[in-house]
Design a protein around this motif. Sequence first.
Motif, PDB file in Angstrom:
ATOM      1  N   ARG A 178     -17.897   6.901 -31.373  1.00 59.21           N
ATOM      2  CA  ARG A 178     -19.030   6.085 -30.617  1.00 59.21           C
ATOM      3  C   ARG A 178     -18.619   5.970 -29.189  1.00 59.21           C
ATOM      4  O   ARG A 178     -19.558   5.991 -28.336  1.00 59.21           O
ATOM      5  CB  ARG A 178     -19.062   4.780 -31.356  1.00 59.21           C
ATOM      6  CG  ARG A 178     -20.319   3.934 -30.974  1.00 59.21           C
ATOM      7  CD  ARG A 178     -20.656   2.839 -32.082  1.00 59.21           C
ATOM      8  NE  ARG A 178     -21.581   1.915 -31.371  1.00 59.21           N
ATOM      9  CZ  ARG A 178     -22.856   2.339 -31.681  1.00 59.21           C
ATOM     10  NH1 ARG A 178     -23.192   3.593 -31.886  1.00 59.21           N
ATOM     11  NH2 ARG A 178     -23.781   1.474 -31.003  1.00 59.21           N
TER      12      ARG A 178
ATOM     13  N   PHE B 223     -20.728   7.539 -26.007  1.00 59.50           N
ATOM     14  CA  PHE B 223     -21.257   6.331 -24.900  1.00 59.50           C
ATOM     15  C   PHE B 223     -20.768   7.196 -23.492  1.00 59.50           C
ATOM     16  O   PHE B 223     -21.560   7.443 -22.650  1.00 59.50           O
ATOM     17  CB  PHE B 223     -20.760   5.051 -24.907  1.00 59.50           C
ATOM     18  CG  PHE B 223     -21.544   4.234 -25.646  1.00 59.50           C
ATOM     19  CD1 PHE B 223     -22.850   4.510 -26.284  1.00 59.50           C
ATOM     20  CD2 PHE B 223     -20.816   3.109 -26.333  1.00 59.50           C
ATOM     21  CE1 PHE B 223     -23.349   3.803 -27.018  1.00 59.50           C
ATOM     22  CE2 PHE B 223     -21.594   2.273 -27.188  1.00 59.50           C
ATOM     23  CZ  PHE B 223     -22.819   2.814 -27.498  1.00 59.50           C
TER      24      PHE B 223
ATOM     25  N   LEU C  31     -45.681  16.541  -4.392  1.00 57.24           N
ATOM     26  CA  LEU C  31     -45.449  15.666  -5.732  1.00 57.24           C
ATOM     27  C   LEU C  31     -45.327  16.673  -6.867  1.00 57.24           C
ATOM     28  O   LEU C  31     -44.443  16.248  -7.736  1.00 57.24           O
ATOM     29  CB  LEU C  31     -46.671  14.608  -5.802  1.00 57.24           C
ATOM     30  CG  LEU C  31     -46.925  13.495  -4.831  1.00 57.24           C
ATOM     31  CD1 LEU C  31     -47.820  12.589  -4.846  1.00 57.24           C
ATOM     32  CD2 LEU C  31     -45.345  12.757  -5.160  1.00 57.24           C
ATOM     33  N   LEU C  32     -46.170  17.683  -6.778  1.00 57.65           N
ATOM     34  CA  LEU C  32     -46.252  18.333  -8.000  1.00 57.65           C
ATOM     35  C   LEU C  32     -44.661  19.255  -8.264  1.00 57.65           C
ATOM     36  O   LEU C  32     -44.333  19.355  -9.293  1.00 57.65           O
ATOM     37  CB  LEU C  32     -47.177  19.738  -8.020  1.00 57.65           C
ATOM     38  CG  LEU C  32     -47.544  20.390  -9.064  1.00 57.65           C
ATOM     39  CD1 LEU C  32     -48.000  19.608 -10.169  1.00 57.65           C
ATOM     40  CD2 LEU C  32     -48.221  21.723  -8.857  1.00 57.65           C
TER      41      LEU C  32
ATOM     42  N   ALA D 267     -42.184  16.876  -9.252  1.00 57.48           N
ATOM     43  CA  ALA D 267     -42.431  16.484 -10.668  1.00 57.48           C
ATOM     44  C   ALA D 267     -41.554  17.666 -11.506  1.00 57.48           C
ATOM     45  O   ALA D 267     -41.067  17.406 -12.684  1.00 57.48           O
ATOM     46  CB  ALA D 267     -43.628  16.104 -11.212  1.00 57.48           C
ATOM     47  N   VAL D 268     -41.885  18.956 -10.887  1.00 55.54           N
ATOM     48  CA  VAL D 268     -41.251  19.908 -11.775  1.00 55.54           C
ATOM     49  C   VAL D 268     -39.591  20.014 -11.581  1.00 55.54           C
ATOM     50  O   VAL D 268     -38.778  20.340 -12.509  1.00 55.54           O
ATOM     51  CB  VAL D 268     -42.021  21.448 -11.336  1.00 55.54           C
ATOM     52  CG1 VAL D 268     -41.041  22.370 -11.832  1.00 55.54           C
ATOM     53  CG2 VAL D 268     -43.282  21.347 -11.720  1.00 55.54           C
TER      54      VAL D 268
ATOM     55  N   GLU E 251     -38.051  17.396 -11.194  1.00 64.07           N
ATOM     56  CA  GLU E 251     -37.303  16.355 -12.108  1.00 64.07           C
ATOM     57  C   GLU E 251     -37.176  16.689 -13.485  1.00 64.07           C
ATOM     58  O   GLU E 251     -36.197  15.941 -14.258  1.00 64.07           O
ATOM     59  CB  GLU E 251     -38.399  15.282 -11.999  1.00 64.07           C
ATOM     60  CG  GLU E 251     -37.827  13.643 -12.136  1.00 64.07           C
ATOM     61  CD  GLU E 251     -39.130  12.916 -12.162  1.00 64.07           C
ATOM     62  OE1 GLU E 251     -38.929  11.886 -11.916  1.00 64.07           O
ATOM     63  OE2 GLU E 251     -40.280  13.254 -12.515  1.00 64.07           O
ATOM     64  N   SER E 252     -37.748  17.656 -14.139  1.00 65.55           N
ATOM     65  CA  SER E 252     -37.688  17.766 -15.482  1.00 65.55           C
ATOM     66  C   SER E 252     -36.299  17.940 -16.170  1.00 65.55           C
ATOM     67  O   SER E 252     -35.973  17.607 -17.218  1.00 65.55           O
ATOM     68  CB  SER E 252     -38.541  19.116 -15.921  1.00 65.55           C
ATOM     69  OG  SER E 252     -37.966  20.059 -15.313  1.00 65.55           O
TER      70      SER E 252
ATOM     71  N   ILE F 252     -35.123  14.591 -16.654  1.00 69.29           N
ATOM     72  CA  ILE F 252     -35.590  13.938 -17.728  1.00 69.29           C
ATOM     73  C   ILE F 252     -34.905  14.638 -19.250  1.00 69.29           C
ATOM     74  O   ILE F 252     -34.676  13.717 -19.979  1.00 69.29           O
ATOM     75  CB  ILE F 252     -37.077  14.323 -18.007  1.00 69.29           C
ATOM     76  CG1 ILE F 252     -37.953  13.493 -16.741  1.00 69.29           C
ATOM     77  CG2 ILE F 252     -37.694  13.897 -19.102  1.00 69.29           C
ATOM     78  CD1 ILE F 252     -37.765  12.204 -16.689  1.00 69.29           C
ATOM     79  N   TYR F 253     -34.586  15.882 -18.945  1.00 65.57           N
ATOM     80  CA  TYR F 253     -34.006  16.292 -20.385  1.00 65.57           C
ATOM     81  C   TYR F 253     -32.451  15.706 -20.469  1.00 65.57           C
ATOM     82  O   TYR F 253     -32.238  15.320 -21.519  1.00 65.57           O
ATOM     83  CB  TYR F 253     -33.538  17.868 -20.091  1.00 65.57           C
ATOM     84  CG  TYR F 253     -35.010  18.755 -20.006  1.00 65.57           C
ATOM     85  CD1 TYR F 253     -36.265  18.320 -20.485  1.00 65.57           C
ATOM     86  CD2 TYR F 253     -34.826  19.837 -19.279  1.00 65.57           C
ATOM     87  CE1 TYR F 253     -37.145  19.186 -20.493  1.00 65.57           C
ATOM     88  CE2 TYR F 253     -36.083  20.612 -19.508  1.00 65.57           C
ATOM     89  CZ  TYR F 253     -37.371  20.262 -19.986  1.00 65.57           C
ATOM     90  OH  TYR F 253     -38.321  21.065 -19.598  1.00 65.57           O
TER      91      TYR F 253
ATOM     92  N   LEU G  42     -31.740  12.534 -19.353  1.00 70.72           N
ATOM     93  CA  LEU G  42     -32.042  11.397 -19.829  1.00 70.72           C
ATOM     94  C   LEU G  42     -32.259  11.191 -21.382  1.00 70.72           C
ATOM     95  O   LEU G  42     -31.882  10.504 -22.012  1.00 70.72           O
ATOM     96  CB  LEU G  42     -33.270  10.916 -19.135  1.00 70.72           C
ATOM     97  CG  LEU G  42     -33.948   9.471 -19.710  1.00 70.72           C
ATOM     98  CD1 LEU G  42     -33.128   8.418 -19.173  1.00 70.72           C
ATOM     99  CD2 LEU G  42     -35.183   9.145 -19.096  1.00 70.72           C
ATOM    100  N   VAL G  43     -33.174  12.248 -21.995  1.00 71.11           N
ATOM    101  CA  VAL G  43     -33.498  12.321 -23.352  1.00 71.11           C
ATOM    102  C   VAL G  43     -32.123  12.651 -24.074  1.00 71.11           C
ATOM    103  O   VAL G  43     -31.887  11.854 -25.183  1.00 71.11           O
ATOM    104  CB  VAL G  43     -34.460  13.324 -23.819  1.00 71.11           C
ATOM    105  CG1 VAL G  43     -34.505  13.857 -25.140  1.00 71.11           C
ATOM    106  CG2 VAL G  43     -35.889  13.273 -23.249  1.00 71.11           C
TER     107      VAL G  43
ATOM    108  N   LEU H  98     -30.174   9.433 -24.086  1.00 76.42           N
ATOM    109  CA  LEU H  98     -30.750   8.398 -25.339  1.00 76.42           C
ATOM    110  C   LEU H  98     -30.306   8.823 -26.761  1.00 76.42           C
ATOM    111  O   LEU H  98     -30.131   7.770 -27.556  1.00 76.42           O
ATOM    112  CB  LEU H  98     -32.402   8.411 -25.011  1.00 76.42           C
ATOM    113  CG  LEU H  98     -32.958   7.861 -23.664  1.00 76.42           C
ATOM    114  CD1 LEU H  98     -34.186   7.837 -23.708  1.00 76.42           C
ATOM    115  CD2 LEU H  98     -32.187   6.314 -23.639  1.00 76.42           C
TER     116      LEU H  98
ATOM    117  N   ILE I  21     -26.924   7.870 -27.327  1.00 68.42           N
ATOM    118  CA  ILE I  21     -26.599   6.359 -27.444  1.00 68.42           C
ATOM    119  C   ILE I  21     -27.051   5.953 -28.794  1.00 68.42           C
ATOM    120  O   ILE I  21     -26.422   5.106 -29.428  1.00 68.42           O
ATOM    121  CB  ILE I  21     -27.203   5.631 -26.047  1.00 68.42           C
ATOM    122  CG1 ILE I  21     -26.581   6.007 -24.951  1.00 68.42           C
ATOM    123  CG2 ILE I  21     -27.259   4.240 -26.309  1.00 68.42           C
ATOM    124  CD1 ILE I  21     -27.269   5.335 -23.745  1.00 68.42           C
ATOM    125  N   PHE I  22     -28.512   6.269 -28.988  1.00 67.18           N
ATOM    126  CA  PHE I  22     -29.200   5.613 -30.213  1.00 67.18           C
ATOM    127  C   PHE I  22     -28.871   6.466 -31.682  1.00 67.18           C
ATOM    128  O   PHE I  22     -29.318   5.803 -32.531  1.00 67.18           O
ATOM    129  CB  PHE I  22     -30.430   5.465 -29.998  1.00 67.18           C
ATOM    130  CG  PHE I  22     -30.807   4.543 -28.760  1.00 67.18           C
ATOM    131  CD1 PHE I  22     -30.496   3.251 -29.075  1.00 67.18           C
ATOM    132  CD2 PHE I  22     -31.291   4.914 -27.615  1.00 67.18           C
ATOM    133  CE1 PHE I  22     -30.612   2.163 -27.916  1.00 67.18           C
ATOM    134  CE2 PHE I  22     -31.623   3.795 -26.647  1.00 67.18           C
ATOM    135  CZ  PHE I  22     -31.152   2.709 -26.815  1.00 67.18           C
TER     136      PHE I  22
END
Lengths: 299, 81
Positions: free
Chosen positions: B8, B12, B56-57, B60-61, B63-64, B67-68, B70-71, B74, B77-78
């Motif tokens: 665990r 983390f 902005l486009l 956002a691209v 950023e992906s 985001i991966y 981040l997923v 998560l 953690i969970f």
Amino acid sequence: MMSKKTFFRLLLFFIVIQAILSFGIDYKLNIGLHPDTGKFSIWNSEYPMTIQDRIMEEFQPDEYFKAKGVTPTIYGSERLHGFFATFFGEKTLYAFELIRMLIIVNIVLLIIVYLVRKSIALIPTKKQIVFEMMYSFFEDLTRETLGKDKTHFTSYVLTIFIFIWSCNLIGLIPIPGFMEPTRNINVPFGMGILVVGVVHFMSLKHKGLTKYLKGYAEPFLPMAPINVVGELSKGISISFRLFGNVLGGAIILLVISSLVRFIILPVGLNMFFGLFIGTLQAFVFTMLAMSYIAVEIFD
Amino acid sequence: MDFSLIVRSAAFLGAGICMGIGALGPGIGQGFVAGKACEGIARSPENSALLTRTMLLGQAVAESTGIYSLVIALLLIFTTG
């Protein structure tokens, strides 16, 4: 209208009360009707859950209530949930909330459609001007991206935008149980499958079957599996971007709300994550859906 | 020592390292895009709407990948422990 001085006095009042009441970290500040006395008051109560428990309850309610052995609080009709559970078994709480939110979004959209179409006229009213501006903005965008003869894509693009936008914005309404449907992976993933399906259909229609199949063996034939993976990753990346942004915003909002006892700061954060990030991500989703089609059409 | 505790804590730690390193690339990329867009707007202010939209486009691209990560954080953690 509240004057500036009154507003700041009210702000100071709440901050002082928060500072007085939030000495113990395991306490929760409540404002409303007191359950014992029945009067309107501000009081402290025990804060039984850790932050991780709260996140679990918010994002995986089925697993949480099963592990803790607590009877869940159901938002919406309990009879409807019971009807649901007879069909789909035990683990249905999250799916029930999701489908409830989707239905609410759709009803809101239908009401907007009815109100706008009822007042349609040659001399436009205010509502009509707003929606005509939106439509012409997206029509210009489609004309720039896809070409002059492809403006009939505007309805598809605008439908995707308005649906995702209202899905992101409905989380702003402070009613218990209201959440963004895009927070669940299944909704963005379904939209991603739709986008990829439309892209491939347009590619087939535009290029013809042989040229479409030849596109997979692009540099040479053994590269075909990699090209297939590349096509699939379009849908995955477009849906995970929306999902990750909305879910990350929701978790940050929940954690910070727990830290500051749900006073003042979460309102601004909610505006940022709901309005700004929600609008931006809906726009990015539609722009990417359009540019995927543009890549297939212009070659 | 309890083995599940080690798993665990490792999860983390992995989530923290994942977000820390995974946020580096998108941050640099987004800042670069914004700087270039500022240069473009300064050079031709009449194109500012198009440049802002493209910026902005592109952000956002870029950023992906963040985001991966981040997923994945998560998930660590969970779902572990």
